[in-house]
Design a protein around this motif. Structure first.
Motif, PDB file in Angstrom:
ATOM      1  N   GLY A  46       0.809  -1.211   0.000  1.00  0.00           N
ATOM      2  CA  GLY A  46       0.000   0.000   0.000  1.00  0.00           C
ATOM      3  C   GLY A  46       0.843   1.262   0.000  1.00  0.00           C
ATOM      4  O   GLY A  46       1.939   1.302   0.568  1.00  0.00           O
ATOM      5  N   LEU A  47       0.321   2.303  -0.627  1.00  0.00           N
ATOM      6  CA  LEU A  47       1.047   3.570  -0.685  1.00  0.00           C
ATOM      7  C   LEU A  47       1.218   4.178   0.705  1.00  0.00           C
ATOM      8  O   LEU A  47       2.247   4.811   0.993  1.00  0.00           O
ATOM      9  CB  LEU A  47       0.292   4.541  -1.606  1.00  0.00           C
ATOM     10  N   ASP A  48       0.242   3.988   1.583  1.00  0.00           N
ATOM     11  CA  ASP A  48       0.348   4.515   2.947  1.00  0.00           C
ATOM     12  C   ASP A  48       1.552   3.924   3.671  1.00  0.00           C
ATOM     13  O   ASP A  48       2.244   4.630   4.420  1.00  0.00           O
ATOM     14  CB  ASP A  48      -0.930   4.214   3.741  1.00  0.00           C
ATOM     15  N   HIS A  49       1.791   2.632   3.458  1.00  0.00           N
ATOM     16  CA  HIS A  49       2.940   1.976   4.109  1.00  0.00           C
ATOM     17  C   HIS A  49       4.257   2.562   3.599  1.00  0.00           C
ATOM     18  O   HIS A  49       5.178   2.834   4.382  1.00  0.00           O
ATOM     19  CB  HIS A  49       2.890   0.475   3.856  1.00  0.00           C
ATOM     20  N   LEU A  50       4.339   2.774   2.296  1.00  0.00           N
ATOM     21  CA  LEU A  50       5.551   3.373   1.724  1.00  0.00           C
ATOM     22  C   LEU A  50       5.752   4.789   2.253  1.00  0.00           C
ATOM     23  O   LEU A  50       6.884   5.182   2.588  1.00  0.00           O
ATOM     24  CB  LEU A  50       5.454   3.392   0.203  1.00  0.00           C
ATOM     25  N   GLU A  51       4.667   5.548   2.331  1.00  0.00           N
ATOM     26  CA  GLU A  51       4.760   6.923   2.832  1.00  0.00           C
ATOM     27  C   GLU A  51       5.233   6.955   4.281  1.00  0.00           C
ATOM     28  O   GLU A  51       6.033   7.822   4.668  1.00  0.00           O
ATOM     29  CB  GLU A  51       3.407   7.632   2.702  1.00  0.00           C
ATOM     30  N   ALA A  52       4.761   6.006   5.086  1.00  0.00           N
ATOM     31  CA  ALA A  52       5.168   5.968   6.496  1.00  0.00           C
ATOM     32  C   ALA A  52       6.663   5.697   6.626  1.00  0.00           C
ATOM     33  O   ALA A  52       7.351   6.313   7.452  1.00  0.00           O
ATOM     34  CB  ALA A  52       4.362   4.913   7.246  1.00  0.00           C
ATOM     35  N   LEU A  53       7.173   4.770   5.823  1.00  0.00           N
ATOM     36  CA  LEU A  53       8.611   4.480   5.858  1.00  0.00           C
ATOM     37  C   LEU A  53       9.411   5.672   5.357  1.00  0.00           C
ATOM     38  O   LEU A  53      10.516   5.951   5.855  1.00  0.00           O
ATOM     39  CB  LEU A  53       8.918   3.237   5.024  1.00  0.00           C
ATOM     40  N   PHE A  54       8.868   6.392   4.387  1.00  0.00           N
ATOM     41  CA  PHE A  54       9.549   7.587   3.877  1.00  0.00           C
ATOM     42  C   PHE A  54       9.611   8.661   4.951  1.00  0.00           C
ATOM     43  O   PHE A  54      10.653   9.315   5.134  1.00  0.00           O
ATOM     44  CB  PHE A  54       8.819   8.106   2.638  1.00  0.00           C
ATOM     45  N   GLU A  55       8.505   8.853   5.667  1.00  0.00           N
ATOM     46  CA  GLU A  55       8.486   9.858   6.731  1.00  0.00           C
ATOM     47  C   GLU A  55       9.516   9.531   7.804  1.00  0.00           C
ATOM     48  O   GLU A  55      10.113  10.434   8.400  1.00  0.00           O
ATOM     49  CB  GLU A  55       7.080   9.943   7.354  1.00  0.00           C
ATOM     50  N   ALA A  56       9.737   8.228   8.027  1.00  0.00           N
ATOM     51  CA  ALA A  56      10.739   7.799   9.011  1.00  0.00           C
ATOM     52  C   ALA A  56      12.146   7.770   8.430  1.00  0.00           C
ATOM     53  O   ALA A  56      13.105   7.457   9.138  1.00  0.00           O
ATOM     54  CB  ALA A  56      10.374   6.415   9.548  1.00  0.00           C
ATOM     55  N   GLN A  57      12.255   8.090   7.114  1.00  0.00           N
ATOM     56  CA  GLN A  57      13.539   8.046   6.395  1.00  0.00           C
ATOM     57  C   GLN A  57      14.217   6.685   6.542  1.00  0.00           C
ATOM     58  O   GLN A  57      15.439   6.582   6.657  1.00  0.00           O
ATOM     59  CB  GLN A  57      14.469   9.161   6.882  1.00  0.00           C
ATOM     60  N   ASP A  58      13.390   5.639   6.522  1.00  0.00           N
ATOM     61  CA  ASP A  58      13.898   4.267   6.683  1.00  0.00           C
ATOM     62  C   ASP A  58      14.109   3.651   5.307  1.00  0.00           C
ATOM     63  O   ASP A  58      13.317   2.830   4.840  1.00  0.00           O
ATOM     64  CB  ASP A  58      12.905   3.443   7.504  1.00  0.00           C
ATOM     65  N   TYR A  59      15.189   4.042   4.647  1.00  0.00           N
ATOM     66  CA  TYR A  59      15.460   3.532   3.305  1.00  0.00           C
ATOM     67  C   TYR A  59      15.812   2.052   3.309  1.00  0.00           C
ATOM     68  O   TYR A  59      15.553   1.347   2.327  1.00  0.00           O
ATOM     69  CB  TYR A  59      16.578   4.348   2.647  1.00  0.00           C
ATOM     70  N   ALA A  60      16.367   1.569   4.396  1.00  0.00           N
ATOM     71  CA  ALA A  60      16.672   0.135   4.468  1.00  0.00           C
ATOM     72  C   ALA A  60      15.390  -0.683   4.393  1.00  0.00           C
ATOM     73  O   ALA A  60      15.320  -1.701   3.685  1.00  0.00           O
ATOM     74  CB  ALA A  60      17.441  -0.177   5.757  1.00  0.00           C
ATOM     75  N   ALA A  61      14.358  -0.237   5.123  1.00  0.00           N
ATOM     76  CA  ALA A  61      13.070  -0.946   5.088  1.00  0.00           C
ATOM     77  C   ALA A  61      12.405  -0.790   3.726  1.00  0.00           C
ATOM     78  O   ALA A  61      11.791  -1.737   3.215  1.00  0.00           O
ATOM     79  CB  ALA A  61      12.160  -0.427   6.198  1.00  0.00           C
ATOM     80  N   LEU A  62      12.509   0.387   3.118  1.00  0.00           N
ATOM     81  CA  LEU A  62      11.949   0.589   1.786  1.00  0.00           C
ATOM     82  C   LEU A  62      12.626  -0.328   0.773  1.00  0.00           C
ATOM     83  O   LEU A  62      11.961  -0.992  -0.039  1.00  0.00           O
ATOM     84  CB  LEU A  62      12.113   2.050   1.356  1.00  0.00           C
ATOM     85  N   ASP A  63      13.949  -0.381   0.823  1.00  0.00           N
ATOM     86  CA  ASP A  63      14.685  -1.209  -0.132  1.00  0.00           C
ATOM     87  C   ASP A  63      14.391  -2.687   0.061  1.00  0.00           C
ATOM     88  O   ASP A  63      14.409  -3.463  -0.901  1.00  0.00           O
ATOM     89  CB  ASP A  63      16.187  -0.955  -0.011  1.00  0.00           C
ATOM     90  N   ALA A  64      14.101  -3.074   1.295  1.00  0.00           N
ATOM     91  CA  ALA A  64      13.789  -4.486   1.574  1.00  0.00           C
ATOM     92  C   ALA A  64      12.469  -4.908   0.929  1.00  0.00           C
ATOM     93  O   ALA A  64      12.222  -6.104   0.746  1.00  0.00           O
ATOM     94  CB  ALA A  64      13.743  -4.727   3.084  1.00  0.00           C
ATOM     95  N   LEU A  65      11.623  -3.940   0.572  1.00  0.00           N
ATOM     96  CA  LEU A  65      10.344  -4.251  -0.059  1.00  0.00           C
ATOM     97  C   LEU A  65      10.469  -4.454  -1.567  1.00  0.00           C
ATOM     98  O   LEU A  65       9.526  -4.902  -2.214  1.00  0.00           O
ATOM     99  CB  LEU A  65       9.339  -3.115   0.207  1.00  0.00           C
ATOM    100  N   LEU A  66      11.619  -4.117  -2.142  1.00  0.00           N
ATOM    101  CA  LEU A  66      11.801  -4.224  -3.586  1.00  0.00           C
ATOM    102  C   LEU A  66      11.920  -5.680  -4.019  1.00  0.00           C
ATOM    103  O   LEU A  66      12.632  -6.468  -3.395  1.00  0.00           O
ATOM    104  CB  LEU A  66      13.061  -3.470  -4.015  1.00  0.00           C
TER     105      LEU A  66
END
Length: 322
Positions: free
Chosen positions: A223-243
């Motif tokens: 979901g876009l909300d989940h991606l936005e939440a990780l972005f707000e936390a600047q958690d690029y490691a978690a974002l990259d893990a979703l790829l």
């Protein structure tokens, strides 16, 4: 003068659950911003009135966008029977209304059977297909006459293939829920309208949700909300893990493992002699000292391996400690 931020070199595929009301390009730009990615592309547009699976390729994964664009797609859709709308969906004006006949499972199945397999379709005027360089939806909104629209649409007639077409539910005497798996270029709005005409009452798409693109399934969506939440936390490691990894776009292709020295030559675009069986498409992997790296795709013909699409990434160092 401050240096402009060109973004990160991030490579992979985001399996986005595109929300309603957002165009595919808008979704692409949001995901690109969230990942601060240098390069991004989507794999087949979904209308703002549609939701669901929209794979977004980042970085070198954009080299596989066309493959996914040409892949089979799957949808869950609701055909609202008895009403025809100008655009074939919720956005259009009501053109006509007709009573819905009494329908049981057998009657519905008899109609659906007519639309399985190879089917001729005339694309809707409200589509992105171009005529004289302009999308049809622009021409339609400029007040083209019905005669002109019909003439143009007929020129765009094509044969598509419906791989699966099943009734999921029939509610309220007019709402027919369907599961559709189809080849690229299929217009679900046209399919639903044609099914409505075959029933004898007309129909439009009141809901459209994509649940399949090539090897990817709706259960994998983010979901876009989940991606936005990780972005707000600047958690690029978690974002990259979703790829999803790039090779996930071609999971059923055979693979060729190359030594580091062979991989170096292939990365320069050179062909290699090989004892591997001929294959129109293969994954290319560099493998040495227990380390494997996906480097692109190629083909094997008559004992020659030819790279066809290579990744612009650094090849691992086989002497460096793992």
């Amino acid at each position: 003068m401050a240096r402009r931020n060109r973004g990160r070199d991030v490579h992979g595929i985001v399996l986005l659950n595109k929300p309603l009301g957002m165009s595919s390009n808008q979704a692409l730009q949001v995901v690109k911003r969230i990942y601060n990615a240098r390069k991004a592309g989507h794999t087949g547009a979904l209308d703002p009135e549609a939701s669901g699976l929209l794979p977004i390729c980042l970085g070198e994964a954009t080299k596989f966008s066309q493959l996914l664009l040409e892949s089979d797609k799957g949808y869950e859709t609701t055909a609202h029977l008895g009403i025809v709308r100008s655009t074939g969906d919720n956005e259009g004006e009501i053109v006509s209304t007709r009573p819905v006949p009494e329908l049981d499972d057998a009657a519905i199945e008899a109609v659906l059977e007519r639309f399985r397999g190879d089917v001729e379709q005339v694309p809707p005027m409200f589509s992105a297909l171009k005529f004289n360089g302009k999308p049809l939806y622009e021409l339609a909104r400029q007040g083209m006459t019905a005669e002109e629209a019909t003439e143009i649409a007929e020129r765009k007639r094509r044969v598509i293939r419906i791989l699966e077409l099943e009734k999921l539910d029939f509610r309220n005497g007019c709402e027919l829920d369907l599961n559709v798996v189809c080849t690229k270029g299929t217009y679900i709005r046209t399919l639903v309208e044609d099914i409505g005409e075959a029933i004898g009452c007309g129909a439009y798409v009141s809901r459209l949700h994509r649940v399949l693109t090539g090897p990817y399934r709706g259960s994998q969506m983010i979901g876009l909300d989940h991606l936005e939440a990780l972005f707000e936390a600047q958690d690029y490691a978690a974002l990259d893990a979703l790829l999803m990894p790039m090779e996930s776009a071609v999971p059923h292709w055979p693979f060729a493992e190359l030594s580091w020295a062979q991989a170096q030559k292939v990365m320069l675009g050179q062909a290699l002699n090989t004892s591997l069986d001929d294959a129109a498409s293969v994954q290319l992997w560099a493998a040495e000292s227990g380390v494997r790296q996906f480097i692109g795709v190629g083909s094997i013909q008559k004992g020659r391996l030819q790279p066809t699409r290579l990744l612009n990434v650094a090849l691992f160092d086989p002497v460096a400690p793992v």
